[in-house]
Design an enzyme around this catalytic site. Structure first.
Site, PDB file in Angstrom:
ATOM      1  N   LYS A 143       0.855  -1.178   0.000  1.00  0.00           N
ATOM      2  CA  LYS A 143       0.000   0.000   0.000  1.00  0.00           C
ATOM      3  C   LYS A 143       0.896   1.235   0.000  1.00  0.00           C
ATOM      4  CE  LYS A 143      -3.008   2.931   2.598  1.00  0.00           C
ATOM      5  NZ  LYS A 143      -3.364   3.377   3.956  1.00  0.00           N
ATOM      6  N   GLY A 156      -7.577   9.351  10.315  1.00  0.00           N
ATOM      7  CA  GLY A 156      -7.833   9.381  11.748  1.00  0.00           C
ATOM      8  C   GLY A 156      -8.853  10.392  12.199  1.00  0.00           C
ATOM      9  N   ALA A 207      -9.292   5.882   4.863  1.00  0.00           N
ATOM     10  CA  ALA A 207      -9.097   7.001   5.795  1.00  0.00           C
ATOM     11  C   ALA A 207     -10.353   7.838   5.974  1.00  0.00           C
ATOM     12  CB  ALA A 207      -7.953   7.911   5.348  1.00  0.00           C
ATOM     13  N   GLY A 208     -10.629   8.169   7.230  1.00  0.00           N
ATOM     14  CA  GLY A 208     -11.703   9.092   7.555  1.00  0.00           C
ATOM     15  C   GLY A 208     -12.990   8.470   8.026  1.00  0.00           C
ATOM     16  N   ASN A 266      -8.502   1.873  10.336  1.00  0.00           N
ATOM     17  CA  ASN A 266      -7.749   1.493  11.522  1.00  0.00           C
ATOM     18  C   ASN A 266      -8.273   2.247  12.748  1.00  0.00           C
ATOM     19  OD1 ASN A 266      -4.210   1.595  12.520  1.00  0.00           O
ATOM     20  ND2 ASN A 266      -5.937   0.627  13.471  1.00  0.00           N
ATOM     21  N   THR A 267      -8.138   3.581  12.728  1.00  0.00           N
ATOM     22  CA  THR A 267      -8.487   4.388  13.896  1.00  0.00           C
ATOM     23  C   THR A 267      -9.942   4.202  14.328  1.00  0.00           C
ATOM     24  OG1 THR A 267      -6.872   6.026  13.155  1.00  0.00           O
ATOM     25  CG2 THR A 267      -8.433   6.720  14.836  1.00  0.00           C
TER      26      THR A 267
END
Length: 325
Positions: free
Chosen positions: A167, A228, A254-255, A276-277
């Site tokens: 990635k 995040g 993301a987001g 992830n976050t």
């Protein structure tokens, strides 16, 4: 001519009808639904409907929870459309349990920040995500130049024994963590030339996304919002445009903040979502991982089902004929 069937391109010669595609897929005589260029095609028209260059077909059938609805990256089919990271968990056990609850098959690892290969006796991330069970996706998190990103991918390939799937993310600054698209183009070109299978993080710009596809990336991963942030999809129409013009899998990266964000991404037609976050920083990461899995599945099924059109005014769901007053 080129015809797209369930998101994959097929080169056809001569006159072909929808019925020919159905037969080739082994679905003749089975209960299916067909959408041609976003319009439902009645079953009695399958035999007569000619296909034309650029046509898009969606052929669906009833399945249990989306288990057989796969997508392909670098020649490998995956059932789970949820991809997860390994950072920000409180310990290795929470990491293991959250990944298991997510049902993910692809797991990202930030090579320069993980504890892969540390001293004997110390916790090892590969014990939590063994390569014989998961597809390990090394990423270039923390890289701010094309040179650093390429070097990180080369190290990952060496570390993981010739691993080609990576990635790519090249960041512009530490505050926003937005991608440096110019440097991303440079790194992507170098990595593709070196034989890497590149899944690439970028902004939600349809032009940039298409160029990365043209460079040879195996998947393009536009952001939903800053890394995040948990803000959800800020520009759904940009994501939709990227999906509609793509010939490779598009995965939101993301987001995402909660399960409804993941469902929206899937309803737009994305092949998957990487996060992830949103899981790791939830009050209960394991329960959130389970929720994300279900959100992905629900969004995918809603996309395949085809939502009703939006209407400005009410439309009665019960017939008015035969009212007794």
């Amino acid at each position: 001519m080129i015809v797209y069937v369930n998101g994959e391109s097929h080169e056809l010669s001569g006159d072909k009808k929808v019925a020919d595609i159905i037969e080739n897929m082994g679905l003749a005589g089975k209960r299916i639904a067909v959408e041609l260029n976003k319009e439902i095609l009645p079953f009695d028209q399958y035999q007569n409907q000619l296909l034309h260059n650029g046509d898009h077909l969606e052929i669906v059938h009833a399945i249990g929870g989306g288990q057989d609805d796969t997508f392909t990256i670098a020649g490998i089919a995956y059932r789970s459309r949820l991809l997860v990271g390994t950072g920000k968990y409180k310990d290795m056990e929470e990491t293991r349990l959250a990944i298991a609850a997510s049902g993910a098959e692809i797991v990202t690892v930030a090579i320069r920040r993980s504890n892969i290969g540390q001293n004997p006796g110390e916790p090892n991330l590969l014990d939590v995500i063994p390569p014989d069970k998961y597809t390990i996706l090394p990423n270039t998190a923390g890289c701010y130049t094309a040179e650093d990103a390429v070097r990180t991918c080369r190290l990952a390939r060496e570390l993981l024994g010739g691993h080609k799937l990576v990635k790519l993310e090249v960041l512009a600054d530490q505050k926003t963590l937005f991608p440096d698209v110019a440097q991303t183009f440079v790194a992507a070109e170098l990595l593709v030339k070196e034989g890497f299978d590149v899944m690439v993080y970028t902004n939600d710009d349809p032009i940039a996304a298409k160029r990365l596809e043209d460079i040879g990336c195996v998947a393009v991963m536009p952001l939903a919002a800053p890394i995040g942030s948990g803000l959800g999809i800020r520009n759904p129409y940009n994501i939709l445009t990227i999906v509609e013009n793509a010939n490779v899998p598009i995965l939101v990266d993301a987001g995402v903040g909660t399960a409804s964000d993941a469902a929206i991404a899937m309803e737009l037609g994305c092949a998957g979502v990487l996060m992830n976050t949103a899981i790791a920083e939830a009050k209960n990461p394991i329960l959130m991982a389970s929720a994300m899995k279900k959100g992905i599945e629900a969004g995918r099924e809603a996309f395949l089902a085809g939502r009703m059109p939006r209407k400005r005014f009410a439309s009665a769901s019960s017939p008015i004929d035969g009212l007794f007053f």
